[in-house]
Design an enzyme around this catalytic site. Structure first.
Site, PDB file in Angstrom:
ATOM      1  N   SER A   1      37.483 -11.762 -46.119  1.00 23.22           N
ATOM      2  CA  SER A   1      38.209 -10.495 -46.217  1.00 23.22           C
ATOM      3  C   SER A   1      37.715  -9.635 -47.376  1.00 23.22           C
ATOM      4  CB  SER A   1      39.710 -10.784 -46.311  1.00 23.22           C
ATOM      5  OG  SER A   1      40.479  -9.629 -46.094  1.00 23.22           O
TER       6      SER A   1
ATOM      7  N   LYS B   1      35.800 -12.358 -41.610  1.00 22.35           N
ATOM      8  CA  LYS B   1      36.995 -11.582 -41.241  1.00 22.35           C
ATOM      9  C   LYS B   1      36.691 -10.112 -41.521  1.00 22.35           C
ATOM     10  CE  LYS B   1      41.968 -11.124 -42.056  1.00 22.35           C
ATOM     11  NZ  LYS B   1      41.961  -9.722 -42.534  1.00 22.35           N
TER      12      LYS B   1
END
Length: 549
Positions: free
Chosen positions: A451, A476
């Site tokens: 992320s 991600k």
């Protein structure tokens, strides 16, 4: 020519539909067959009509004759409305709430094909009215229709919105405005709203929460979810620096690599219960308190891992071929995101190189300030190179990742924010916040890097500011935003996907490092320094290797 007309009235009188069939056959008389059909009552209904002919008819009072020439039962004064093909003239009358529509001088509009004219078959008396009246009459009818519909809605208690309905609509509007996929997983989002308000029970707050969760489940997005007030409060406390649990960051097993089913450990907080028990990134959580995780949602699993301080939770963990059954005691895990250390590297010269090591474990609201403080402290101590360790950093707040990237870059794009139509926003820097833009920099990553930490790693790599060591990151590539609803509950919504400065979409792929790390390279700050100082160590990495592309 076939004419179909259907009509309904806002009065309490009976409703009907009339179908008339005119066949342009030179050998047949004009026939009009009218039938009364049952029609479901609505306060107002749009008139539906078709005119399968190029002829444009006007209003008049007409008598339709039967085949035998007698009026009898089949003589009707037709009262219906045809729009837009049939137009009303300046004069009209109402009958059962409908306009009186008639034909005018149709024979002037008919083809001269030798057949009996329509004027011979229709008793018509009035001349064609000026067309200038058509828009006015249509406007009058439109106003009347709106007024009728408004009055019907106002009088109907079923249209009144309750407090529960309003909360549902607040959640619906949030997703409508923010969600990245404007097809909403291939469904009509407006139609879903109307159907839900009619069909979903929303008499209590619990029923409303269930309706919101059901709505969000139709998006088929595991990262977009609804949080009750207590869970929303827990999420916010987690980004603010403290959480009661076992210190695990978890995610879905997104790579198709034939690994066992279950939830994957992204990272274990250093010094936390899970870390002390030997759980590491890549391990698979098979069960939580004997409940299988095979079909368990990621946020359901996170709720089960958290709990009161001092309580116990049982985990079944698969680590490679080994299966472990562990009992962990929940505790308040301090999420201090930064640890730093100065490492002096032996050299033949007079001055030993000094490398500043910074380990960033999460992107909570303290992260950028803590990183800036660590950089300033290390520079004060004379470091001439940096190592930024993002291993097992599962991400966190997107803005914190952007701010930290600006510390290391003098200029350049940090990330592109994209939706289904392409790039919609660009985050970049002009160097005004740079505090360490010139010293050599190495970044350490692994499959627990996810992320926001992938955004930072990708920005430093693509701008050629840093050399990346380790293994491909988690992958991600979507961004979620958090929205608080009026009752204290909240929504986590996927608002965008992102691309690195080189326009690489890393979702389910990850950021690819420049070099692998040596085998058994440690994750703690003390052992890291030893790997730079001891050439005999299995993890040894000299300064030239560390900062060379």
């Amino acid at each position: 020519m076939e004419v179909l007309a259907s009509s309904a009235t806002a009065t309490s009188s009976s409703q009907f539909a009339i179908s008339c069939f005119f066949k342009n056959n030179p050998n047949s008389n004009l026939v009009c067959s009218s039938r009364v059909r049952p029609w479901r009552y609505f306060p107002a209904k749009t008139v539906i009509n078709e005119l399968c002919s190029s002829m444009r008819c006007r209003r008049t009072d007409c008598i339709f004759k039967s085949r035998n020439g007698h009026h009898g039962d089949v003589a009707y004064k037709q009262n219906f409305l045809l729009q837009p093909f049939w137009s009303l003239s300046k004069s009209f009358s109402a009958h059962c709430g409908l306009f009186l529509v008639s034909y005018r001088n149709i024979s002037k509009l008919c083809k001269n094909d030798g057949s009996p004219s329509l004027h011979e078959k229709l008793n018509c008396s009035e001349e064609i009215g000026p067309k200038a009246y058509d828009p006015f009459v249509r406007l009058v009818f439109g106003v009347m229709l709106v007024m009728s519909l408004s009055a019907a809605i106002t009088k109907s208690p079923s249209w009144a919105l309750t407090e529960e309905n309003l909360l549902f609509l607040e959640a619906w509007r949030t997703i409508d405005r923010a969600y990245v996929d404007k097809t909403f997983n291939g469904q009509s989002w407006f139609r879903y709203r109307e159907n839900a308000l009619r069909n979903e029970p929303m008499n209590t707050r619990a029923e409303t929460y269930t309706a919101i969760k059901k709505m969000m489940a139709t998006l088929n997005d595991p990262f977009t979810r609804f949080l009750e007030p207590d869970k929303f409060k827990s999420l916010r406390s987690g980004t603010q620096g403290a959480l009661t649990g076992v210190g695990l960051s978890i995610g879905y097993q997104m790579k198709l690599d034939a690994s066992p089913a279950g939830l994957v450990v992204i990272s274990a907080s250093p010094g936390g219960p899970a870390n002390r028990a030997g759980i590491s990134s890549g391990d698979i959580i098979m069960a939580i308190d004997e409940a299988s995780t095979e079909t368990m949602g990621i946020y359901d699993a996170a709720d089960r891992l958290q709990g009161p301080e001092g309580s116990s939770v049982k985990l079944t963990i698969r680590s490679g071929p080994e299966i472990k059954n562990l009992a962990l005691i929940r505790e308040k895990v301090s999420l201090n995101p930064v640890k730093s250390r100065l490492c002096e590297v032996p050299s033949l010269g007079k001055d030993s190189p000094k490398i500043g090591y910074i380990k960033l474990t999460s992107f909570n609201q303290n992260a950028s300030g803590a990183v800036k403080e660590a950089i300033d402290t290390l520079r004060t101590n004379g470091v001439n190179a940096f190592v930024l360790d993002l291993r097992d950093n599962s991400g966190g707040l997107f803005p914190e990742g952007i701010e930290i990237a600006k510390f290391w870059l003098d200029k350049g794009v940090i990330v592109y924010i994209c939706d289904s139509r392409g790039v919609r926003d660009i985050y970049d820097t002009d160097g005004s916040l740079a505090i360490a833009a010139s010293e050599p920099l190495a970044v350490l990553v692994n499959k627990g890097t996810a992320s926001a930490s992938e955004i930072l790693a990708g920005a430093l790599k693509d701008n050629k500011r840093a050399v990346l060591f380790g293994e491909p990151t988690f992958g991600k590539g979507k961004i979620q935003s958090v929205f608080e609803l009026s009752d204290g509950s909240g929504l986590v919504v996927t608002v965008a996907r992102y691309e690195t400065p080189a326009h690489t979409d890393i979702d389910k792929v990850g950021v690819i490092p420049d070099h692998p790390l040596p085998t058994l390279f440690p994750k703690d700050d003390e052992s890291f320094c030893r790997c730079l100082q001891d050439p005999a160590a299995a993890c040894y990495l000299n300064k030239v290797q560390l900062f060379s592309r």
